[in-house]
Design a protein around this motif. Structure first.
Motif, PDB file in Angstrom:
ATOM      1  N   TYR A 118       0.824  -1.211   0.000  1.00 49.46           N
ATOM      2  CA  TYR A 118       0.000   0.000   0.000  1.00 49.46           C
ATOM      3  C   TYR A 118       0.860   1.263   0.000  1.00 49.46           C
ATOM      4  O   TYR A 118       0.476   2.277  -0.587  1.00 49.46           O
ATOM      5  N   ASP A 129       0.469   3.910  -2.860  1.00 48.86           N
ATOM      6  CA  ASP A 129       0.174   5.308  -2.536  1.00 48.86           C
ATOM      7  C   ASP A 129       1.056   6.250  -3.353  1.00 48.86           C
ATOM      8  O   ASP A 129       0.569   7.251  -3.899  1.00 48.86           O
ATOM      9  N   VAL A 169      -7.325   5.818  -4.369  1.00 51.07           N
ATOM     10  CA  VAL A 169      -7.534   4.408  -4.062  1.00 51.07           C
ATOM     11  C   VAL A 169      -8.169   4.323  -2.674  1.00 51.07           C
ATOM     12  O   VAL A 169      -7.656   4.928  -1.729  1.00 51.07           O
ATOM     13  N   ALA A 181      -9.102   1.324  -0.072  1.00 51.27           N
ATOM     14  CA  ALA A 181      -8.916  -0.109   0.147  1.00 51.27           C
ATOM     15  C   ALA A 181      -9.392  -0.471   1.544  1.00 51.27           C
ATOM     16  O   ALA A 181      -9.045   0.200   2.517  1.00 51.27           O
ATOM     17  N   VAL A 225      -3.713   6.647  -1.424  1.00 54.35           N
ATOM     18  CA  VAL A 225      -4.435   5.530  -0.818  1.00 54.35           C
ATOM     19  C   VAL A 225      -5.069   5.950   0.500  1.00 54.35           C
ATOM     20  O   VAL A 225      -4.416   6.552   1.362  1.00 54.35           O
ATOM     21  N   ARG A 249      -7.055   3.881   3.528  1.00 48.74           N
ATOM     22  CA  ARG A 249      -7.311   2.510   3.947  1.00 48.74           C
ATOM     23  C   ARG A 249      -8.424   2.446   4.985  1.00 48.74           C
ATOM     24  O   ARG A 249      -8.446   3.234   5.930  1.00 48.74           O
TER      25      ARG A 249
END
Length: 274
Positions: free
Chosen positions: A104, A108, A118, A120, A254, A256
């Motif tokens: 990740y 990123d 993104v 996730a 990213v 999360r």
């Protein structure tokens, strides 16, 4: 209109999410990815959408108009799928397990370079997000915890994405105090589970489970157990996935966990110790 490509379009998770996309006025399913159904129309293969099913994400992005890739495939396929999307400038919503914290971090950087977002999550269920939220609050105040990760005996990846994400999120807050050091144990060190983000995680794989995640906090004379049990339907993941599709374009890089979209103050408040 947000145009969606769904990787894993014929999989177990897909039906309720595809139905939610179909009901939404601002979303359109324009492509799917499934090797077993490649070449068929979406309408024929899954009953939703106007495009076709492709053998790979690369094929889908080349042949269809896509704004967001949704990936519910496998630990073996997810990396190639998501990297292909981000390289192509397509936003990604990742529901598959198998990517590590290092993956990740790399993703990123690539996403920021390409200017795409993104989102996730090891689990797009709102209840699972609440478990992670509550566990983060507990980790800021308590010193000892471990995670137990339950899934069916057919699940090859360990730990589950839900348990891995939980452990890594707790590790960003603090690390639990340890017990007997591994080198001082009498017996196989593997019996103490694996270390993920500083937390011991124990993966149980038995028939009869879908995915259950248990965070166990303990102190002298008391225990606090938080647990999320997934049922035999993918319906709990639909609302969270659709929310991520709508919001993934908000910022590059990213994000999360579904909590990143549900709780604006997650990092500020949950990470405070005291």
């Amino acid at each position: 209109m947000i145009r969606v490509c769904f990787a894993g379009v014929t999989g177990w998770t897909a039906p309720p999410i595809l139905a939610a996309v179909d009901r939404a006025d601002d979303l359109a399913l324009t492509a799917g990815v499934s090797r077993s159904a490649a070449g068929r129309t979406l309408a024929d293969a899954v009953g939703h959408g106007d495009g076709r099913v492709h053998a790979s994400v690369a094929d889908a992005l080349r042949d269809a108009e896509v704004d967001v890739l949704v990936d519910y495939t496998s630990a073996a396929a997810v990396r190639g799928n998501v990297w292909a999307a981000v390289e192509a400038g397509v936003h990604a919503v990742v529901g598959s397990s198998g990517l590590t914290a290092a993956d990740y971090a790399e993703l990123d950087g690539l996403a920021r370079e390409r200017g795409v977002g993104v989102v996730a999550a090891g689990n797009f269920s709102v209840m699972a997000a609440l478990l992670q939220r509550a566990a983060s609050l507990a980790a800021a105040k308590l010193d000892h915890w471990e995670i137990i990760d339950y899934a069916s005996d057919t699940k090859p990846d360990v730990p589950s994405g839900t348990a891995r994400e939980l452990a890594e999120s707790l590790g960003e807050i603090r690390r639990p105090e340890g017990g007997v050091p591994l080198v001082e144990l009498h017996g196989p060190a593997e019996a103490r589970g694996a270390e993920v983000g500083g937390t011991r995680v124990h993966s149980v794989r038995l028939p009869g489970f879908t995915v259950s995640t248990e965070a166990v906090f303990a102190g002298k004379g008391e225990r606090l157990v938080m647990r999320h049990d997934a049922g035999d339907s993918a319906e709990p993941y639909a609302a969270g996935t659709v929310l991520a599709v709508r919001r993934v374009r908000e910022s590059p890089g990213v994000r999360r966990g579904l909590g990143a979209l549900l709780f604006d103050d997650t990092e500020e408040d949950a990470g405070k110790e005291g």
